[in-house]
Design a protein around this motif. Structure first.
Motif, PDB file in Angstrom:
ATOM      1  N   ALA A  60      26.245   2.944 -11.477  1.00 58.16           N
ATOM      2  CA  ALA A  60      26.965   1.726 -12.116  1.00 58.16           C
ATOM      3  C   ALA A  60      27.767   1.924 -12.995  1.00 58.16           C
ATOM      4  O   ALA A  60      27.568   2.815 -13.974  1.00 58.16           O
ATOM      5  N   PHE A  72      33.442  -4.686 -16.912  1.00 58.46           N
ATOM      6  CA  PHE A  72      33.219  -3.431 -16.400  1.00 58.46           C
ATOM      7  C   PHE A  72      34.104  -2.439 -16.332  1.00 58.46           C
ATOM      8  O   PHE A  72      35.304  -2.840 -16.222  1.00 58.46           O
ATOM      9  N   ASP A 107      20.797   1.742 -12.456  1.00 58.82           N
ATOM     10  CA  ASP A 107      20.531   1.028 -11.589  1.00 58.82           C
ATOM     11  C   ASP A 107      19.319   0.214 -11.241  1.00 58.82           C
ATOM     12  O   ASP A 107      18.717  -1.044 -10.947  1.00 58.82           O
ATOM     13  N   LEU A 110      19.055  -2.892 -12.934  1.00 61.53           N
ATOM     14  CA  LEU A 110      19.645  -4.139 -12.219  1.00 61.53           C
ATOM     15  C   LEU A 110      18.532  -4.421 -11.212  1.00 61.53           C
ATOM     16  O   LEU A 110      18.529  -5.593 -11.046  1.00 61.53           O
ATOM     17  N   THR A 117      22.184  -7.032  -5.553  1.00 63.22           N
ATOM     18  CA  THR A 117      23.012  -6.288  -6.630  1.00 63.22           C
ATOM     19  C   THR A 117      24.317  -7.072  -7.315  1.00 63.22           C
ATOM     20  O   THR A 117      24.313  -7.033  -8.429  1.00 63.22           O
ATOM     21  N   ASP A 118      24.872  -7.869  -6.333  1.00 63.78           N
ATOM     22  CA  ASP A 118      26.081  -8.700  -6.967  1.00 63.78           C
ATOM     23  C   ASP A 118      25.421  -9.424  -8.098  1.00 63.78           C
ATOM     24  O   ASP A 118      26.264  -9.689  -8.970  1.00 63.78           O
ATOM     25  N   PHE A 121      24.496  -7.695 -11.218  1.00 67.62           N
ATOM     26  CA  PHE A 121      25.882  -7.454 -12.144  1.00 67.62           C
ATOM     27  C   PHE A 121      26.421  -8.687 -12.700  1.00 67.62           C
ATOM     28  O   PHE A 121      26.741  -8.585 -13.676  1.00 67.62           O
ATOM     29  N   HIS A 125      26.891  -9.061 -16.801  1.00 69.61           N
ATOM     30  CA  HIS A 125      28.024  -9.286 -17.491  1.00 69.61           C
ATOM     31  C   HIS A 125      27.913 -10.823 -18.506  1.00 69.61           C
ATOM     32  O   HIS A 125      28.372 -10.750 -19.419  1.00 69.61           O
TER      33      HIS A 125
END
Length: 187
Positions: A60, A72, A107, A110, A117-118, A121, A125
């Motif tokens: 990541a 990122f 990861d 996460l 996953t998306d 992320f 953020h």
């Protein structure tokens, strides 16, 4: 691979070349544990020059948090170590502004969100972007805020309080967390 000893040895041998360090580590993994793969991120930092050179293998991307940005780091896409016949990826140079914090995470962090996953992320953020302005210059406060926001139920007790990891994870869901503050100009 057992612990950090190989990584440290390759870092000493290769100096400031993260790609060479990960290439050597990939060869070691292939020779000692051919059925395994591993994600990795290796960064070489020169704080006085505000310069970080990094290379990743299926890892990541770091997240930069500062007064003017939360983003990122654009890293090249590469496979985890042990997945290709010969691992190679370009390094990326990062020049954080004074006072910015660079967050490194696995990861596993996460995955602990339970989200795709998306979405994980995006939540990471958003958590970093919501750090109060007064806390943005303190890496510990940034990390604490992000972790509390991302994982309000907290981390697994076996992981709680660990801010940097370089050992074999206790489980597939292990999380490691690193942070570094970029110093301002000398006074």
């Amino acid at each position: 691979m057992a612990g950090c000893a190989p990584l440290r040895a390759y870092a000493v041998m290769e100096g400031e070349d993260p790609v060479a360090v990960l290439s050597d580590l990939e060869l070691l993994l292939r020779l000692t544990e051919p059925a395994r793969s591993a994600t990795a991120l290796f960064a070489y930092a020169e704080p006085a020059q505000r310069r970080i050179v990094l290379a990743g293998a299926g890892h990541a991307p770091p997240l930069v948090v500062g007064d003017r940005r939360t983003e990122f780091v654009e890293t090249s896409l590469s496979a985890p170590l042990g997945m290709l016949t010969c691992w190679e990826a370009p390094s990326v140079e990062l020049s954080p502004a004074p006072g910015e914090t660079v967050l490194l995470y696995t990861d596993g962090l996460l995955r602990r969100t339970g989200d795709a996953t998306d979405r994980a992320f995006a939540r990471l953020h958003a958590a970093a972007a919501s750090v109060p302005g007064a806390d943005r210059s303190d890496p510990g406060a940034v990390a604490d805020h992000v972790l509390r926001t991302l994982l309000p139920e907290g981390l697994d007790p076996a992981v709680e309080g660990r801010t940097w990891s370089c050992s074999r994870p206790a489980s597939r869901e292990d999380s490691a967390w690193g942070r570094a503050r970029v110093p301002g100009p000398p006074e």
